[in-house]
Design a protein around this motif. Structure first.
Motif, PDB file in Angstrom:
ATOM      1  N   LEU A   1      50.736  35.970  36.957  1.00 12.81           N
ATOM      2  CA  LEU A   1      51.294  34.837  36.225  1.00 12.81           C
ATOM      3  C   LEU A   1      52.809  34.946  36.077  1.00 12.81           C
ATOM      4  O   LEU A   1      53.511  33.938  36.104  1.00 12.81           O
ATOM      5  CB  LEU A   1      50.672  34.738  34.824  1.00 12.81           C
ATOM      6  N   MET A   2      53.287  36.154  35.895  1.00 10.95           N
ATOM      7  CA  MET A   2      54.721  36.322  35.678  1.00 10.95           C
ATOM      8  C   MET A   2      55.202  37.551  36.435  1.00 10.95           C
ATOM      9  O   MET A   2      54.424  38.474  36.705  1.00 10.95           O
ATOM     10  CB  MET A   2      55.023  36.489  34.188  1.00 10.95           C
ATOM     11  N   ARG A   3      56.462  37.543  36.745  1.00 15.02           N
ATOM     12  CA  ARG A   3      57.102  38.703  37.352  1.00 15.02           C
ATOM     13  C   ARG A   3      58.294  39.067  36.469  1.00 15.02           C
ATOM     14  O   ARG A   3      59.086  38.187  36.111  1.00 15.02           O
ATOM     15  CB  ARG A   3      57.587  38.390  38.772  1.00 15.02           C
ATOM     16  N   VAL A   4      58.385  40.332  36.140  1.00 19.73           N
ATOM     17  CA  VAL A   4      59.408  40.787  35.189  1.00 19.73           C
ATOM     18  C   VAL A   4      60.282  41.819  35.890  1.00 19.73           C
ATOM     19  O   VAL A   4      59.763  42.746  36.538  1.00 19.73           O
ATOM     20  CB  VAL A   4      58.735  41.417  33.946  1.00 19.73           C
ATOM     21  N   ARG A   5      61.583  41.621  35.790  1.00 19.51           N
ATOM     22  CA  ARG A   5      62.518  42.584  36.377  1.00 19.51           C
ATOM     23  C   ARG A   5      63.456  43.114  35.287  1.00 19.51           C
ATOM     24  O   ARG A   5      63.927  42.345  34.442  1.00 19.51           O
ATOM     25  CB  ARG A   5      63.349  41.923  37.480  1.00 19.51           C
TER      26      ARG A   5
ATOM     27  N   GLN B   1      53.492  48.058  37.392  1.00 20.91           N
ATOM     28  CA  GLN B   1      54.737  48.017  38.153  1.00 20.91           C
ATOM     29  C   GLN B   1      54.394  47.907  39.638  1.00 20.91           C
ATOM     30  O   GLN B   1      53.539  48.628  40.151  1.00 20.91           O
ATOM     31  CB  GLN B   1      55.554  49.285  37.902  1.00 20.91           C
ATOM     32  N   ARG B   2      55.048  46.976  40.302  1.00 25.25           N
ATOM     33  CA  ARG B   2      54.889  46.839  41.756  1.00 25.25           C
ATOM     34  C   ARG B   2      56.280  46.840  42.353  1.00 25.25           C
ATOM     35  O   ARG B   2      57.004  45.854  42.233  1.00 25.25           O
ATOM     36  CB  ARG B   2      54.185  45.526  42.109  1.00 25.25           C
ATOM     37  N   GLY B   3      56.612  47.938  43.004  1.00 25.91           N
ATOM     38  CA  GLY B   3      57.948  48.058  43.577  1.00 25.91           C
ATOM     39  C   GLY B   3      58.980  48.074  42.477  1.00 25.91           C
ATOM     40  O   GLY B   3      58.841  48.793  41.491  1.00 25.91           O
ATOM     41  N   ASP B   4      60.001  47.221  42.620  1.00 29.57           N
ATOM     42  CA  ASP B   4      61.064  47.217  41.628  1.00 29.57           C
ATOM     43  C   ASP B   4      60.846  46.156  40.566  1.00 29.57           C
ATOM     44  O   ASP B   4      61.752  45.801  39.830  1.00 29.57           O
ATOM     45  CB  ASP B   4      62.424  47.009  42.315  1.00 29.57           C
ATOM     46  N   GLU B   5      59.648  45.592  40.525  1.00 26.86           N
ATOM     47  CA  GLU B   5      59.381  44.603  39.491  1.00 26.86           C
ATOM     48  C   GLU B   5      58.030  44.865  38.858  1.00 26.86           C
ATOM     49  O   GLU B   5      57.214  45.610  39.382  1.00 26.86           O
ATOM     50  CB  GLU B   5      59.444  43.186  40.079  1.00 26.86           C
ATOM     51  N   TRP B   6      57.831  44.233  37.708  1.00 30.19           N
ATOM     52  CA  TRP B   6      56.574  44.356  36.981  1.00 30.19           C
ATOM     53  C   TRP B   6      55.856  43.028  37.079  1.00 30.19           C
ATOM     54  O   TRP B   6      56.481  41.968  37.016  1.00 30.19           O
ATOM     55  CB  TRP B   6      56.839  44.718  35.518  1.00 30.19           C
TER      56      TRP B   6
ATOM     57  N   THR C   1      39.574  41.714  46.397  1.00 29.98           N
ATOM     58  CA  THR C   1      40.432  40.738  47.086  1.00 29.98           C
ATOM     59  C   THR C   1      41.803  40.643  46.429  1.00 29.98           C
ATOM     60  O   THR C   1      42.630  39.842  46.859  1.00 29.98           O
ATOM     61  CB  THR C   1      39.788  39.342  47.064  1.00 29.98           C
ATOM     62  N   GLU C   2      42.011  41.443  45.396  1.00 33.46           N
ATOM     63  CA  GLU C   2      43.254  41.258  44.648  1.00 33.46           C
ATOM     64  C   GLU C   2      44.498  41.526  45.491  1.00 33.46           C
ATOM     65  O   GLU C   2      45.502  40.838  45.373  1.00 33.46           O
ATOM     66  CB  GLU C   2      43.249  42.148  43.407  1.00 33.46           C
ATOM     67  N   GLY C   3      44.375  42.536  46.405  1.00 31.16           N
ATOM     68  CA  GLY C   3      45.524  42.850  47.266  1.00 31.16           C
ATOM     69  C   GLY C   3      45.922  41.655  48.102  1.00 31.16           C
ATOM     70  O   GLY C   3      47.105  41.311  48.214  1.00 31.16           O
ATOM     71  N   LEU C   4      44.921  40.985  48.662  1.00 31.41           N
ATOM     72  CA  LEU C   4      45.204  39.825  49.507  1.00 31.41           C
ATOM     73  C   LEU C   4      45.812  38.697  48.683  1.00 31.41           C
ATOM     74  O   LEU C   4      46.794  38.056  49.083  1.00 31.41           O
ATOM     75  CB  LEU C   4      43.890  39.374  50.149  1.00 31.41           C
ATOM     76  N   ARG C   5      45.225  38.477  47.533  1.00 32.46           N
ATOM     77  CA  ARG C   5      45.743  37.416  46.659  1.00 32.46           C
ATOM     78  C   ARG C   5      47.189  37.727  46.249  1.00 32.46           C
ATOM     79  O   ARG C   5      48.020  36.821  46.182  1.00 32.46           O
ATOM     80  CB  ARG C   5      44.865  37.276  45.414  1.00 32.46           C
ATOM     81  N   ASP C   6      47.451  39.008  45.982  1.00 31.54           N
ATOM     82  CA  ASP C   6      48.815  39.396  45.607  1.00 31.54           C
ATOM     83  C   ASP C   6      49.790  39.099  46.736  1.00 31.54           C
ATOM     84  O   ASP C   6      50.912  38.667  46.516  1.00 31.54           O
ATOM     85  CB  ASP C   6      48.861  40.898  45.285  1.00 31.54           C
ATOM     86  N   TRP C   7      49.307  39.333  47.971  1.00 29.12           N
ATOM     87  CA  TRP C   7      50.193  39.111  49.122  1.00 29.12           C
ATOM     88  C   TRP C   7      50.550  37.631  49.224  1.00 29.12           C
ATOM     89  O   TRP C   7      51.706  37.254  49.395  1.00 29.12           O
ATOM     90  CB  TRP C   7      49.508  39.601  50.398  1.00 29.12           C
ATOM     91  N   PHE C   8      49.518  36.782  49.086  1.00 28.63           N
ATOM     92  CA  PHE C   8      49.779  35.337  49.130  1.00 28.63           C
ATOM     93  C   PHE C   8      50.716  34.932  48.000  1.00 28.63           C
ATOM     94  O   PHE C   8      51.629  34.127  48.183  1.00 28.63           O
ATOM     95  CB  PHE C   8      48.465  34.563  49.018  1.00 28.63           C
TER      96      PHE C   8
END
Lengths: 316, 696
Positions: B277-281, B504-509, B549-556
């Motif tokens: 829903l949101m991405r936080v940096r 945390q995913r990479g440099d963002e949350w 399927t969450e990985g795929l959904r995350d990619w999209f």
């Protein structure tokens, strides 16, 4: 254009037609096509039911021409050497001497050709296509006038070997005689009350005139458009649904040569589309191999060529 | 050679059928004047002798141009009607409401395109109507078929008999189809539609059955169609109801910042989505652990609400400057948050101690003072920055509602008060009370998304059952219980909802649907502080819910996020894309049309006409053939002239002997490569002229 030679050729045709017509009643169209095949240098397969006059027609033609005629009755035990010839060792001279077989003739009647084994049938391949035979390593040319009339019966299957496709392709035409109308059949009976008309046939022409007829036919002109039309007709067989094996370019060649002969018979120096259409079924149909589905569905080779003739626009 | 194709004569549609279809379309599409003008232009060709002589290649080119026009119009509609956004909403990871809206937009665009279709195809049909061409091969309309045709043409034995079609028939079908594309039809649309269709198909009816049978069939068809239409209307209503229900039940409900129904009391497993829903940096430090969307202080029937229902616009101190929440403070932390808005609106998720919200030009920011802020008129992807630090936060002071237990049922009140007595909360300092409550929940309660059925339960209240029987629940139970317990201790508290920032995913949350959280706000040390008594294990329990399927959904989600970001940064990219596309399409269209040579028929000097392709193609006998065709019908193309004339068996007054002579001369001209001697050609000319004069 050698008009005199053409006139002479037409006269030969007229004589032959009259002579044969005196023996075979009600088959003018078949006789015309048979003579067209002869004049075009092709060979003919006569296929019809027993007793319809196949052999009689062949013999009538043979007797009409003052030429060497041989008849071979094809049977399952017939060997290639029985047709082509065999080399026999002469003990006196200690050499092999070649004894020519019946193929070394002018007109060869291969009666019931589908009763012989495929091996023997194939012995005719080279002779029909190239006018020569290769026996024991040496090639032996056949006579300049070499014409094969083969007959076969379409209804018998036991003890027969259907002609292979390559062999069928060697025949320029496949002709049928069919049953006659009642009146015509009655006429045959009447004509044979005092004896078979075939016995009264005498030669009306010779080998030299027949060769002249062939040369004259080869001189008849064919326009580029009609050549294309012939190729279109033959080519369409390769794309028609239900046909596993279409007709070969040899069919186009045979169609052209036979059309030339037909045009010559009609007194023309050029071929018309009507000649092509008249011959298309006789020249093309027997070369097609249908899909099993198409055969079971009741489609015939002849019907397919008729369909193609209705599809391809004719030059006008 | 006569150009008449035997099939063409029967290939024209009945008079005015196409015009009727066009008028029907114009009436339905609200473009009646245009339709009338188009019909007039086509019908005019029936009355004027002017014709053009385009070749097959010209028609091919014109169709290519029409295809480009088709693409251009489609592209224009797609861009002008926010097509990329709608497609993105459908294939992206937005809320279901957005998807349905996107699908609706796409279908409406398709309907508009269908309604415009007669316009797109009109140039081709008009050109055809003013030409001498009858039916066209199907290959005109397909590049693939053209290639096939070309391949067959170069093959040595090419016989290509392509199926042919009259463009007028196709256009009639398109006009009727477009007419039916309107969403609402007048009552007599259906009879008019059936009448025009019947009129168009009338010449093709099977003559074995008489006209009354066909008329009866059409009437039956009309009745059945009417019934089907009523059924379709009913079906559409059912569908709309279902769609509304789907929207109501969809995963991310439209967030209500003044009222929050909890899932307390529901049995079974609470399942929340893993959708991002949101991405936080946050550049340096970890972002705030919780982002708050709203706070409430009234509890009744498992629902939290607030009396502060009015939202007021927040105004920046300077134009296009930041929105200050706590004046005269400087934040110590800085973070950036991105989320999608729904039709320009979204709640702003903020840290509890927010000091200021970064500049949001052109966006209306509102707050109700209860720690809830929202935006309006925002772009599809909204990114806001937040400064936060000690002393920050919305400063609405405690009020009576923050201490009230009024909305509680007796059972709940008894359960809360008993527990407060048990924990000896009365008279405790706020810090001490908070610590006691936290320790109690930590030691004696578990986090659970599963609520067992109520069989054997002695209390009907979910809260009491949580406190006394199950001692396990999700964050809403803990937050509600904490708020109420602290109120008993005399501490002003509120119920806050928002999201935990924990992945945390990479440099963002990233913040997912299942990270939704609720906690308590307690007024201590002169400010509102977060009190989260939910056992810390809730993070792990929630993470276990991640599907395969969450990985795929995350990619999209990532791809769509980057694309949206790029679009928004690109400004008026649609305009640029449209302009470039139009230039390319125009260039392609010009390339298609520039080679066409449309000539007026019958006005070319003889010398300019190309030489006949085949010998004898200019034979005078063709005029005779045309005369015979008028009398006896067209000659089948497969039939030779000789066979045809023989079949016709022409009457003596048509002088068959002369016909035969002409045919012989014609054949010689056509098929003898040596040609026809001039004298015989002259004779053919004379015979043909005499024959045509005698048989006009």
């Amino acid at each position: 254009m050698n008009t005199e030679a053409n006139e002479a050729a037409r006269e030969v045709y007229g004589r032959l037609r009259a002579t044969i017509g005196g023996v075979i009643r009600g088959q003018d169209g078949t006789v015309r096509h048979l003579l067209a095949a002869l004049a075009a240098g092709g060979h003919v397969l006569l296929e019809d039911f027993p007793g319809t006059g196949k052999t009689t027609l062949a013999k009538a033609l043979a007797r009409s021409v003052d030429a060497q005629f041989t008849r071979v009755q094809f049977t399952p035990d017939l060997l290639p050497s029985d047709i082509l010839g065999v080399a026999v060792f002469n003990q006196k001279d200690s050499v092999f001497e070649f004894h020519e077989g019946p193929v070394f003739t002018n007109i060869l009647l291969a009666d019931e050709v589908n009763r012989a084994s495929p091996r023997t049938q194939s012995a005719l391949l080279e002779a029909m296509a190239e006018g020569q035979v290769s026996v024991e390593g040496s090639r032996r040319p056949l006579a300049e006038l070499f014409f094969v009339i083969a007959t076969q019966n379409p209804v018998e299957f036991r003890g027969t070997y259907p002609l292979p496709e390559a062999q069928m392709d060697r025949f320029a035409m496949q002709l049928t005689l069919g049953y006659l109308e009642a009146e015509e059949e009655a006429g045959i009976l009447e004509a044979q009350v005092a004896g078979h008309p075939l016995d009264r046939v005498t030669a009306c022409t010779g080998v030299a005139e027949m060769v002249g007829l062939r040369r004259a036919a080869a001189g008849v002109a064919v326009s580029a458009e009609l050549r294309r039309y012939m190729v279109d007709l033959v080519g369409a067989t390769r794309r028609t649904v239900g046909v596993r094996l279409g007709a070969s370019p040899r069919a186009s060649l045979a169609l052209m040569k036979a059309s030339q002969a037909l045009a010559l018979f009609d007194g023309l120096d050029w071929v018309t589309p009507d000649h092509v259409k008249e011959l298309a079924i006789s020249v093309i149909a027997h070369r097609l191999v249908l899909d099993p589905q198409a055969e079971y569905a009741g489609r015939s080779n002849r019907a397919i060529v008729e369909e193609i003739l209705r599809e391809v626009p004719a030059p006008a | 050679m006569t150009p008449v194709n035997p099939v063409d004569r029967h290939a024209t549609s009945p008079p005015l059928a196409l015009s009727a279809a066009l008028l029907l379309w114009g009436w339905q599409a609200g473009m009646l004047p245009w339709a009338a003008a188009m019909a007039g232009l086509i019908e005019l060709a029936r009355w004027l002798p002017l014709r053009f002589e385009p070749g097959q290649e010209d028609f091919n080119r014109l169709w290519n141009f029409t295809t480009l026009l088709f693409l251009g119009v489609g592209l224009y509609l797609f861009l002008a009607r926010e097509g990329p956004g709608s497609v993105g909403a459908v294939v992206g990871t937005g809320p279901p409401g957005d998807r349905l809206q996107g699908m609706r937009e796409i279908s409406q665009t398709a309907v508009v395109f269908l309604r415009w279709l007669p316009f797109v195809l009109f140039p081709f049909v008009l050109a055809h109507a003013w030409s001498r061409q009858g039916m066209l091969p199907w290959s005109t309309f397909s590049l693939y078929l053209r290639q096939q045709e070309a391949q067959v043409a170069v093959s040595p034995a090419g016989v290509w008999r392509p199926a042919r079609v009259h463009p007028r028939h196709l256009y009639l079908a398109v006009a009727l189809f477009s007419a039916s594309a309107a969403m609402e039809h007048a009552a007599f649309f259906l009879p008019a539609f059936v009448a025009v269709t019947a009129w168009a198909l009338w010449p093709w009816r099977n003559r074995r059955f008489g006209a009354p049978v066909w008329v009866g069939l059409l009437v039956s068809l009309l009745v059945v169609s009417g019934a089907a239409r009523i059924g379709m209307t009913a079906l559409r209503e059912v569908w709309q109801q279902w769609e509304n229900r789907l929207l109501q039940q969809s995963g991310e409900r439209e967030f209500d910042q003044v009222r929050s129904s909890t899932a307390m009391g529901a049995v079974g497993r609470l399942k929340l989505s893993g959708q991002i829903l949101m991405r936080v940096r946050s550049k340096r430090e970890r972002p705030p652990a919780r982002l708050r969307e709203a706070a409430f202080n009234r509890f009744q029937a498992n629902t939290w609400a607030t009396a502060h229902r009015e939202f007021q616009a927040m105004l920046p101190a300077i134009e296009s400057g930041p929105f200050r929440v706590a004046a005269d403070l400087r934040g110590v932390g800085f973070t950036e948050i991105s989320r999608y808005t729904t039709q320009g609106e979204a709640p702003l998720a903020l840290p509890g101690n927010v000091v200021s919200i970064g500049p949001l030009p052109g966006v209306l920011v509102e707050t109700n003072g209860m720690a809830a802020a929202r935006v309006r008129s925002a772009p599809r992807l909204l990114t806001w920055s937040v400064d936060y630090g000690p002393g920050g936060g919305f400063g609405l002071p405690p009020e009576p509602d923050d201490l009230s237990l009024d909305g509680l049922t007796d059972t709940d009140r008894a359960a809360i008060e008993n527990l407060a007595v048990e924990l000896k909360l009365a008279g405790e300092s706020p810090e001490r009370a908070v610590e006691t409550v936290s320790r109690h929940f930590m030691l004696h309660f578990d986090y659970a998304l599963w609520q067992p059925p109520r069989r054997g339960s002695t209390t009907p209240s979910a809260l009491a059952r949580f406190l006394q029987e199950t001692r396990a629940g999700h964050c809403e139970y803990f937050a509600t219980a904490t708020v109420l317990l602290l109120r008993v201790a005399g501490i002003p508290t509120r119920y806050a909802v928002g999201y935990g920032v924990q992945e945390q995913r990479g440099d963002e949350w990233v913040v997912r649907g299942r990270h939704a959280h609720a906690w308590c706000l307690a007024f201590m040390r002169g400010q509102w502080e977060d009190v989260d008594t939910t056992p810390a294990s809730w993070n792990e329990v929630e993470e276990e819910q991640a599907g395969f399927t969450e990985g795929l959904r995350d990619w999209f989600s990532e791809v769509w996020y980057r694309f949206t970001q790029w679009r928004q940064e690109g400004g008026t990219w649609q305009l640029y894309a449209f302009c470039v596309s139009m230039v390319v399409l125009s260039w392609l269209g010009w390339r298609q049309l520039r080679g066409s040579r449309w000539r007026r028929a019958g006005h070319q000097p003889l010398a300019a006409s190309p030489p006949p392709l085949q010998p004898g193609a200019d034979s005078e006998f063709y005029a005779v053939v045309a005369g015979l065709e008028v009398r006896f019908g067209p000659r089948p193309t497969h039939e030779t002239l000789d066979a045809w004339v023989t079949r016709l068996g022409v009457a003596p007054e048509l002088r068959p002997e002369k016909l035969r002579e002409m045919l012989r001369l014609h054949y010689r001209l056509r098929f003898n490569p040596a040609g026809l001697p001039p004298s015989e050609r002259e004779r053919l000319r004379m015979l043909a002229a005499n024959w045509t004069a005698a048989n006009p």
